[in-house]
Design a protein around this motif. Structure first.
Motif, PDB file in Angstrom:
ATOM      1  N   PRO A   1       0.821  -1.219   0.000  1.00 10.80           N
ATOM      2  CA  PRO A   1       0.000   0.000   0.000  1.00 10.80           C
ATOM      3  C   PRO A   1       0.850   1.263   0.000  1.00 10.80           C
ATOM      4  CG  PRO A   1      -0.035  -1.052   2.159  1.00 10.80           C
ATOM      5  CD  PRO A   1       0.621  -2.020   1.228  1.00 10.80           C
ATOM      6  N   ALA A   2       0.441   2.223  -0.824  1.00 10.37           N
ATOM      7  CA  ALA A   2       1.096   3.525  -0.890  1.00 10.37           C
ATOM      8  C   ALA A   2       0.019   4.590  -1.051  1.00 10.37           C
ATOM      9  CB  ALA A   2       2.086   3.588  -2.047  1.00 10.37           C
ATOM     10  N   ILE A   3       0.289   5.778  -0.549  1.00  8.69           N
ATOM     11  CA  ILE A   3      -0.649   6.890  -0.647  1.00  8.69           C
ATOM     12  C   ILE A   3      -0.216   7.810  -1.791  1.00  8.69           C
ATOM     13  CG2 ILE A   3      -1.588   8.936   0.508  1.00  8.69           C
ATOM     14  CD1 ILE A   3      -1.311   7.409   3.150  1.00  8.69           C
ATOM     15  N   TYR A   4      -1.143   8.049  -2.703  1.00 14.53           N
ATOM     16  CA  TYR A   4      -0.903   8.918  -3.845  1.00 14.53           C
ATOM     17  C   TYR A   4      -1.824  10.132  -3.777  1.00 14.53           C
ATOM     18  CZ  TYR A   4       1.495   4.955  -6.115  1.00 14.53           C
ATOM     19  OH  TYR A   4       2.345   3.929  -6.422  1.00 14.53           O
ATOM     20  N   VAL A   5      -1.405  11.207  -4.440  1.00 15.62           N
ATOM     21  CA  VAL A   5      -2.259  12.371  -4.676  1.00 15.62           C
ATOM     22  C   VAL A   5      -2.290  12.622  -6.173  1.00 15.62           C
ATOM     23  CG1 VAL A   5      -2.518  14.859  -4.366  1.00 15.62           C
ATOM     24  CG2 VAL A   5      -1.887  13.438  -2.414  1.00 15.62           C
ATOM     25  N   GLN A   6      -3.494  12.723  -6.724  1.00 14.44           N
ATOM     26  CA  GLN A   6      -3.655  12.872  -8.170  1.00 14.44           C
ATOM     27  C   GLN A   6      -4.435  14.130  -8.504  1.00 14.44           C
ATOM     28  OE1 GLN A   6      -4.527   9.314 -10.265  1.00 14.44           O
ATOM     29  NE2 GLN A   6      -5.435  10.330 -12.033  1.00 14.44           N
TER      30      GLN A   6
END
Length: 431
Positions: free
Chosen positions: A224-229
């Motif tokens: 799991p990784a947190i992204y911002v798009q």
């Protein structure tokens, strides 16, 4: 370690339950109406001979009905179809017990359309508001939502949220063949757009305060990784990919920080990341699972789920750090908390003798009100005007989005055309 295994198991159970992907627009189905809703008539807008691609009056009527505060008159019951104030006979509408009346027309104008509309007080025998607006063909739904917002505000005094959007996650396939997708759509389920697709799980979408970006969790890198798009360009950045859990991102009201749950130091704890510098501040320190953070509207407080009492309950703490205080004491399960936009209530998933339901806790009185009537309701997300809550639920064997008015008097579901959806998030006001 046992709690970590349990949490991982819960996540995988959720993913397995998501077995089909939404394709196309979602369709709202009313499941419980508000018997105290205000009667209103929205007359079909008069066209200039060429049928426009959208039924403006129908969209307005649906918006008002889905708010739970209005009961639109059926078209078959209308005695006349006025298009302007000069054509209205108030006695006709008083006979039908309509408190308010919306009339209008739509005509071609250049390469687009001109929409003229008016809202009338039936028993006051007067015009309240009205205007003419222009629109391209592909903006007609948006213009209808705009008109519904104006009508809602004029009658209730509350800003309408019909121009806002929802985000949600869906999946298709089975086992190793599963495909996941992140979507955004208008609040009524139309104008669906795919933001991301992946053969790995996607979780926990969260809107930035300006409505321009989504933070979410993706497993595409193998963990799991947190992204911002950025929604307008598709450009995205990876903010967090530590060993273990990276989950449940939540934007601060000023958009400068993200609260999240990380297990980088052992157990899942609440952290706050400065988005610009990527610096982290650990907020909680316990042997429990700490997850699902949410910011109070003024940014002063963090709400989160913890099992430090032995069962999942909601806790609060200052966003500047310090000790945490338990917020919920009713029942043995309260999780997924989110503040209402006025900061006066918290919405959550609670366990009752009927199963899991969406509830609201008044922060002044601590009174808890169960809002939904189904039994597998989770992940509530509140509209930016505080009048509605969208959540994930089940309709038979199908996962769907449900919505309920903040007073619990009206409910509807938003089933996908072809399968299950989960993880809803409601956008802020977009203009």
């Amino acid at each position: 370690m046992k709690r970590m295994v349990a949490l991982t198991g819960m996540i995988m159970m959720l993913l397995v339950s998501m077995t089909a992907r939404a394709e196309g627009d979602l369709t709202i189905e009313i499941t419980k109406g508000n018997d105290q809703a205000m009667p209103i008539a929205v007359v079909p807008f008069q066209a200039d001979g060429n049928n426009p691609p959208q039924d403006i009056a129908r969209i307005i009527s649906n918006d008002l009905q889905h708010s739970g505060q209005f009961s639109p008159l059926e078209r078959s019951e209308m005695l006349s179809t006025p298009a302007s104030g000069e054509q209205i006979h108030y006695a006709d509408w008083q006979q039908l017990k309509a408190n308010y009346l919306v009339v209008g027309s739509i005509e071609q104008s250049g390469n687009g359309y001109r929409i003229s509309w008016e809202l009338h007080d039936v028993y006051g025998n007067k015009r309240m508001i009205g205007e003419s607006v222009t629109s391209s063909a592909d903006q007609l739904r948006s213009r209808a939502h705009y008109i519904a917002d104006r009508i809602f505000k004029a009658i209730t005094g509350i800003r309408g949220a019909f121009q806002t959007r929802i985000a949600y996650v869906s999946a298709t396939g089975v086992d190793d063949n599963m495909q996941f997708a992140l979507y955004v759509a208008d609040q009524d389920g139309h104008n669906t757009q795919q933001v991301l697709s992946s053969d790995q799980p996607i979780l926990s979408p969260a809107w930035s305060p300006d409505g321009q970006k989504l933070a979410y969790v993706s497993f595409e890198s193998g963990r799991p990784a947190i992204y911002v798009q950025q929604l307008s360009t598709g450009k995205r950045v990876k903010l967090s990919s530590f060993e273990g859990i990276n989950g449940a991102p939540s934007w601060s009201p000023d958009g400068r920080k993200l609260a999240m749950s990380l297990s980088r130091d052992g157990q899942p704890e609440i952290y706050v990341m400065n988005v610009a510098s990527r610096s982290l501040t650990r907020m909680t320190r316990s042997e429990a699972i700490e997850t699902e953070p949410d910011w109070s509207p003024d940014g002063s407080t963090l709400l989160f789920t913890s099992d430090r009492s032995g069962q999942p309950q909601l806790y609060t703490m200052s966003s500047n750090g310090g000790s945490a205080s338990r917020l919920t004491f009713t029942g043995n399960y309260n999780a997924g908390g989110q503040y209402g936009p006025d900061g006066e209530a918290v919405f959550m998933s609670t366990r009752t003798d009927r199963g899991f339901q969406v509830a609201k806790q008044n922060l002044e009185t601590d009174r808890v009100t169960v809002l939904t009537s189904t039994a597998q309701d989770e992940a509530p997300a509140v509209a930016p005007n505080g009048t509605m809550v969208v959540y994930a639920t089940q309709q038979g064997s199908q996962g769907v989005l449900g919505a309920v008015s903040a007073d619990g008097r009206a409910e509807f579901v938003i089933p996908s055309p072809s399968g299950n959806v989960r993880e809803p998030a409601w956008s802020p006001f977009l203009n």
